[in-house]
Write a protein that holds these residues in place. Structure first.
Motif, PDB file in Angstrom:
ATOM      1  N   GLU A 147     -54.912 -49.650 -81.337  1.00 57.78           N
ATOM      2  CA  GLU A 147     -55.659 -50.433 -79.562  1.00 57.78           C
ATOM      3  C   GLU A 147     -54.182 -51.224 -78.532  1.00 57.78           C
ATOM      4  O   GLU A 147     -55.280 -51.177 -77.379  1.00 57.78           O
ATOM      5  CB  GLU A 147     -56.658 -51.527 -80.012  1.00 57.78           C
ATOM      6  CG  GLU A 147     -58.210 -50.637 -80.605  1.00 57.78           C
ATOM      7  CD  GLU A 147     -58.974 -51.117 -81.167  1.00 57.78           C
ATOM      8  OE1 GLU A 147     -60.012 -50.981 -81.940  1.00 57.78           O
ATOM      9  OE2 GLU A 147     -58.820 -52.763 -81.308  1.00 57.78           O
ATOM     10  N   SER A 148     -53.856 -52.288 -79.291  1.00 63.52           N
ATOM     11  CA  SER A 148     -52.731 -52.768 -78.196  1.00 63.52           C
ATOM     12  C   SER A 148     -51.611 -52.122 -77.698  1.00 63.52           C
ATOM     13  O   SER A 148     -50.857 -52.428 -76.654  1.00 63.52           O
ATOM     14  CB  SER A 148     -52.643 -54.273 -78.956  1.00 63.52           C
ATOM     15  OG  SER A 148     -51.866 -54.121 -80.110  1.00 63.52           O
ATOM     16  N   LEU A 149     -50.919 -51.401 -78.890  1.00 63.63           N
ATOM     17  CA  LEU A 149     -49.582 -50.458 -78.830  1.00 63.63           C
ATOM     18  C   LEU A 149     -50.026 -49.194 -78.428  1.00 63.63           C
ATOM     19  O   LEU A 149     -49.291 -48.217 -77.661  1.00 63.63           O
ATOM     20  CB  LEU A 149     -48.813 -50.970 -79.257  1.00 63.63           C
ATOM     21  CG  LEU A 149     -48.436 -52.440 -79.542  1.00 63.63           C
ATOM     22  CD1 LEU A 149     -47.222 -52.917 -80.946  1.00 63.63           C
ATOM     23  CD2 LEU A 149     -47.678 -53.087 -78.154  1.00 63.63           C
ATOM     24  N   VAL A 150     -50.040 -48.308 -79.422  1.00 60.85           N
ATOM     25  CA  VAL A 150     -49.506 -47.393 -80.149  1.00 60.85           C
ATOM     26  C   VAL A 150     -50.623 -46.435 -78.204  1.00 60.85           C
ATOM     27  O   VAL A 150     -49.955 -45.455 -77.703  1.00 60.85           O
ATOM     28  CB  VAL A 150     -50.583 -46.595 -80.974  1.00 60.85           C
ATOM     29  CG1 VAL A 150     -50.504 -45.277 -80.649  1.00 60.85           C
ATOM     30  CG2 VAL A 150     -49.919 -47.422 -81.830  1.00 60.85           C
ATOM     31  N   ASP A 178     -42.795 -48.823 -80.101  1.00 60.93           N
ATOM     32  CA  ASP A 178     -44.659 -49.170 -80.099  1.00 60.93           C
ATOM     33  C   ASP A 178     -45.521 -48.302 -79.614  1.00 60.93           C
ATOM     34  O   ASP A 178     -46.369 -48.767 -79.193  1.00 60.93           O
ATOM     35  CB  ASP A 178     -43.576 -50.474 -79.150  1.00 60.93           C
ATOM     36  CG  ASP A 178     -43.093 -49.926 -77.409  1.00 60.93           C
ATOM     37  OD1 ASP A 178     -42.503 -48.767 -77.894  1.00 60.93           O
ATOM     38  OD2 ASP A 178     -42.678 -50.726 -76.499  1.00 60.93           O
ATOM     39  N   ALA A 179     -45.433 -47.052 -80.286  1.00 59.42           N
ATOM     40  CA  ALA A 179     -46.490 -46.024 -79.518  1.00 59.42           C
ATOM     41  C   ALA A 179     -46.543 -45.222 -80.683  1.00 59.42           C
ATOM     42  O   ALA A 179     -47.396 -44.418 -80.885  1.00 59.42           O
ATOM     43  CB  ALA A 179     -45.873 -44.884 -79.003  1.00 59.42           C
ATOM     44  N   CYS A 180     -46.600 -46.197 -82.536  1.00 56.27           N
ATOM     45  CA  CYS A 180     -46.555 -45.513 -83.617  1.00 56.27           C
ATOM     46  C   CYS A 180     -47.271 -46.621 -84.210  1.00 56.27           C
ATOM     47  O   CYS A 180     -46.707 -48.040 -84.111  1.00 56.27           O
ATOM     48  CB  CYS A 180     -45.878 -45.151 -84.078  1.00 56.27           C
ATOM     49  SG  CYS A 180     -45.068 -43.673 -83.405  1.00 56.27           S
ATOM     50  N   GLY A 181     -47.530 -45.658 -85.529  1.00 52.28           N
ATOM     51  CA  GLY A 181     -48.447 -47.583 -85.743  1.00 52.28           C
ATOM     52  C   GLY A 181     -49.252 -46.751 -87.163  1.00 52.28           C
ATOM     53  O   GLY A 181     -48.924 -45.289 -87.508  1.00 52.28           O
TER      54      GLY A 181
END
Length: 226
Positions: A60-63, A186-189
């Protein structure tokens, strides 16, 4: 570990960034496992488990926000955007390999279900490509390789989930096929921070590159200023 101090760096080619051959590939950003309101999130909540908090907070905050920033930029550049989904064709998941069937069935992740859908914030726009896979890596069960080559893409930027599973496997498959692959960190999780970090550390050893969203935006805007 600083990658510049690793001996393997000496064996990695310095390939120039070519925005005109780049594509954005977003992996498995679906309700089944990519939203706290989807099947995995509901299951964990019902069990009273907090193990998914890191995963869903990061999505929610980054990906999602960073995937949106990248998509906007790739669209402005007129470059291809690919959405890769995971899931079965039917509720019985018989088209999937055995190790994936129970997951698909329990999470109701099949074509036509809400769980299979891409997150509303990232719904494919006109001209964007959608490929469905039944395997961890996209190259094993989709035509992504032939599509990328038809679109004259030699460099791909990956976002999505999970860093250490579908994103990493797809990235390794692509690297072995000659693509210059960048994991947008910062677009992976994933579910555990240590798995995320060790995946990034390992991938930048020979396989490809790890970069931030802002750095990617900068390099695509000014590829010769790196």
């Amino acid at each position: 570990m600083n990658p510049s101090t690793d001996y393997i760096r000496a064996y990695m080619p310095d390939r120039p960034i070519k925005p005109g051959s780049a594509a954005l590939v977003m992996i498995d950003l679906q309700y089944a496992t990519g939203s706290r309101h989807g099947a995995l999130g509901r299951k964990l909540q019902a069990e009273g488990s907090t193990i998914g908090n890191y995963r869903f907070d990061r999505i929610e905050s980054l990906v999602v926000p960073n995937s949106l920033r990248l998509r906007d930029h790739f669209r402005a550049l007129g470059r291809p955007i690919l959405h890769v989904t995971i899931g079965a064709a039917h509720p019985d998941a018989l088209d999937a390999p055995p190790h994936m069937r129970k997951l698909f069935v329990e999470f109701r992740n099949f074509v036509g279900s809400r769980e299979h859908e891409i997150l509303d914030e990232l719904k494919p726009l006109s001209g964007e490509h959608v490929l469905r896979k039944t395997t961890i890596g996209a190259f094993a069960s989709t035509n992504i390789d032939s599509l990328l080559r038809a679109l004259q893409c030699e460099q791909i930027y990956l976002t999505g989930v999970s860093t250490n599973m579908c994103v990493e496997t797809t990235a390794r498959e692509a690297a072995d096929r000659g693509y210059l692959v960048t994991l947008v960190e910062d677009a992976c999780g994933t579910t555990h921070e240590d798995l995320h970090l060790v995946t990034l550390r390992n991938f930048q050893r020979l396989f490809g590159r790890v970069s931030s969203t802002q750095h990617v935006l900068n390099e695509l805007e000014n590829p010769h200023g790196q």
